[in-house]
Design an enzyme around this catalytic site. Structure first.
Site, PDB file in Angstrom:
ATOM      1  N   ASN A 110       0.756  -1.116  -0.140  1.00 23.43           N
ATOM      2  CA  ASN A 110      -0.331   0.042   0.248  1.00 23.43           C
ATOM      3  C   ASN A 110       0.402   1.606   0.117  1.00 23.43           C
ATOM      4  OD1 ASN A 110      -2.300   1.258   0.236  1.00 23.43           O
ATOM      5  ND2 ASN A 110      -1.816   1.773   2.541  1.00 23.43           N
ATOM      6  N   GLY A 112       1.494   3.018  -3.144  1.00 20.21           N
ATOM      7  CA  GLY A 112       1.464   3.759  -3.910  1.00 20.21           C
ATOM      8  C   GLY A 112       0.362   4.997  -3.651  1.00 20.21           C
ATOM      9  N   HIS A 219       8.720  -2.822  -3.729  1.00 23.36           N
ATOM     10  CA  HIS A 219       8.244  -4.334  -3.572  1.00 23.36           C
ATOM     11  C   HIS A 219       9.002  -4.514  -2.273  1.00 23.36           C
ATOM     12  CE1 HIS A 219       7.622  -5.859  -6.979  1.00 23.36           C
ATOM     13  NE2 HIS A 219       6.579  -4.906  -6.803  1.00 23.36           N
ATOM     14  N   ASN A 247      -0.841  -6.755  -4.366  1.00 22.26           N
ATOM     15  CA  ASN A 247      -1.094  -4.804  -4.857  1.00 22.26           C
ATOM     16  C   ASN A 247      -2.138  -5.074  -4.464  1.00 22.26           C
ATOM     17  OD1 ASN A 247       1.694  -5.483  -5.595  1.00 22.26           O
ATOM     18  ND2 ASN A 247       1.091  -5.606  -7.593  1.00 22.26           N
ATOM     19  N   ASP A 249      -4.112  -2.932  -5.310  1.00 23.27           N
ATOM     20  CA  ASP A 249      -4.615  -2.417  -6.535  1.00 23.27           C
ATOM     21  C   ASP A 249      -5.241  -3.877  -7.073  1.00 23.27           C
ATOM     22  OD1 ASP A 249      -2.821  -2.683  -7.680  1.00 23.27           O
ATOM     23  OD2 ASP A 249      -1.722  -0.261  -8.399  1.00 23.27           O
ATOM     24  N   ASN A 326       2.627 -11.206  -8.965  1.00 24.73           N
ATOM     25  CA  ASN A 326       2.938 -10.709  -8.064  1.00 24.73           C
ATOM     26  C   ASN A 326       1.687 -10.395  -6.839  1.00 24.73           C
ATOM     27  OD1 ASN A 326       5.187  -9.016  -7.204  1.00 24.73           O
ATOM     28  ND2 ASN A 326       4.161  -6.932  -6.356  1.00 24.73           N
ATOM     29  N   LYS A 392      -4.784  -0.119 -12.942  1.00 24.71           N
ATOM     30  CA  LYS A 392      -3.235   0.631 -12.831  1.00 24.71           C
ATOM     31  C   LYS A 392      -4.001   2.671 -14.026  1.00 24.71           C
ATOM     32  CE  LYS A 392      -0.355  -1.995 -11.420  1.00 24.71           C
ATOM     33  NZ  LYS A 392       0.268  -1.685  -9.727  1.00 24.71           N
TER      34      LYS A 392
END
Length: 504
Positions: A110, A112, A219, A247, A249, A326, A392
């Protein structure tokens, strides 16, 4: 044996380079000490830990000679090292799922900001579906798991100095949810002036002009900062054995009970310490990292590590068929062991940036998946594409807000009404880049159940209840505007020119 002039000059050169390297390192250490001198005692203590990691990275950066991988040594991974998800699913689930869940913690990356989508603050606080943010959906998913199976799966957020304060304010609202939430901060590293190889920071503050001087180092830093924060030891003491890292997102990254069961059912002496979820590449994923066999280890190969003359080969969908989502399952005792013995070997990613004032800087970063080669019995699992649903761009946002997906307990699943499982290819132009602009251009999100491809460019707005099918291309030239009227149904259409419907 006689020495030639070449031998001598070669020797002198490397000695010269060695001296230069040592000089750079000394200067860097002096600058870091000076920076620490500008911090409060408590801040200096945290930053000193961060700087230890940074010094190590900087030392390795100065040592690097040539490309990180020897292309000739790259092989396809052996069959058994990448398992099809279906095979893992066939094993079924145990009667007592809660026992396995109680050994798991969920870690969301978290760090970003939502800047690429025109938002200020943490990306995890952008609304993605029915007023729910990424963070809301994550909390709902884990709460649903805990309630359904009477389990205690905690949520751990890895924040960065950019997102920590805003995230902590929001966490108050989940106080009465059935999920324990922990946070820790990833390290804060100084950006380096490309010419002098020294930090550009004047002091330790992150405010004003000095804010540009710092960055969160990718990361891959999760191992060190998780350990430094004390949370790794805390979770181990609570009997947790694995973390599921993803991630925040990626809306497809939910806890998968079959993968968890696969980990828990391995014999103790052959415990799988690391699972990387991979999925089949499409043309949209050609830049994604892939798994290779390299010197008898599974290894993650990122595009940044590929020699220039092999980039096209790397992007080929035939040679490298899978890419890293990821979504990672990692053994906590193994992280502890590797951290304590300093055995985690992560390739350095050198990320060049140009700041607003035109200054060229470099950021030294690492990727979390690159650690796969340091863990025992590591495995790739080829999962369905539905487990990779990253947001994204506003084009991704349009997909997840549409009727292609239904929302249930925080999880998005592809609507049963869609006849084929692949998502449509959506390309929205620059007028849609920022979330605010994007939302103003849709009175309601169109029906996209039968859409294959959508391209929109220029000043275009959509009325209520528009339906898009097949391939739809809408192009408003410079100075023109296209308003798609309410209730319109566009199937395999190209709309261009000027189309405005005015009230009279």
């Amino acid at each position: 044996m006689s020495l030639t002039v070449e031998d001598l000059t070669g020797g002198v050169m490397t000695e010269f380079q060695e001296k230069l390297r040592a000089q750079h390192e000394d200067s860097m250490h002096r600058e870091l000490e000076a920076l620490l001198g500008t911090a409060s005692k408590a801040e200096a203590e945290i930053s000193r830990k961060d700087f230890e990691g940074f010094k190590n990275l900087f030392h390795r950066f100065l040592q690097v000679k040539g490309p990180a991988v020897d292309w000739a040594k790259i092989n396809r991974p052996p069959e058994e090292s990448i398992q099809p998800y279906e095979k893992i699913k066939m094993k079924g689930l145990p009667d007592d799922i809660s026992a396995s869940l109680n050994k798991l913690a969920v870690v969301k990356l978290n760090g970003g900001l939502g800047t690429s989508m025109g938002c200020t603050g943490p990306k995890s606080l952008i609304s993605v579906r029915n007023e729910n943010t990424f963070l809301d959906l994550t909390v709902q998913q884990i709460e649903h798991l805990n309630k359904t199976f009477n389990a205690d799966v905690p949520l751990v957020l890895m924040n960065s100095f950019n997102t920590d304060e805003d995230t902590k304010k929001i966490l108050q609202k989940y106080k009465h949810h059935r999920v324990n939430i922990h946070t820790f901060n990833q390290s804060r590293y100084p950006r380096i002036n490309k010419e002098s190889l020294l930090p550009i920071a004047k002091n330790m503050s992150t405010g004003g002009q000095n804010g540009e001087a710092w960055y969160p180092p990718g990361h891959g830093d999760v191992y060190a900062s998780f350990s430094n924060s004390g949370l790794l030891d805390k979770l181990l003491s609570e009997g947790k054995e694995y973390i599921f890292v993803s991630n925040i997102d990626n809306l497809g990254a939910t806890v998968d009970l079959f993968i968890l069961q696969h980990l828990m059912s391995q014999p103790a002496d052959r415990r799988c310490e690391f699972i990387m979820e991979v999925t089949d590449k499409t043309r949209a994923d050609v830049k994604g990292g892939t798994l290779i066999q390299y010197e008898d280890h599974l290894r993650l190969l990122e595009i940044a590590q590929v020699p220039k003359n092999h980039v096209d080969e790397f992007k080929s969908v035939t040679k490298f068929k899978i890419f890293n989502t990821n979504n990672l399952w990692i053994s906590l005792p193994a992280i502890k062991r590797l951290q304590d013995t300093n055995k985690l070997d992560l390739e350095i990613i050198v990320n060049p940036k140009t700041l607003d004032g035109g200054l060229n800087v470099i950021q030294l970063e690492t990727a979390v998946g690159a650690a796969i080669k340091s863990f025992n019995n590591a495995l790739g699992v080829n999962v369905p594409r539905s487990r990779f649903l990253p947001v994204k761009t506003s084009s991704d946002l349009l997909l997840v807000m549409s009727n292609l997906y239904s929302l249930d307990a925080g999880s998005l699943t592809m609507s049963r009404k869609r006849e084929f499982p692949s998502t449509p290819h959506v390309k929205l132009g620059s007028s849609f880049t920022k979330v605010q602009q994007f939302l103003c251009r849709f009175e309601s999100i169109p029906d996209m159940l039968e859409l294959d491809h959508l391209t929109v460019s220029g000043d275009v707005t959509f009325g209520k209840n528009v339906s898009l099918k097949g391939t739809v291309i809408i192009i408003a030239n410079h100075g023109d505007r296209i308003d798609i009227p309410a209730g319109a149904m566009l199937e395999n259409k190209i709309v261009s020119g000027n189309l405005r419907i005015l009230d009279h």
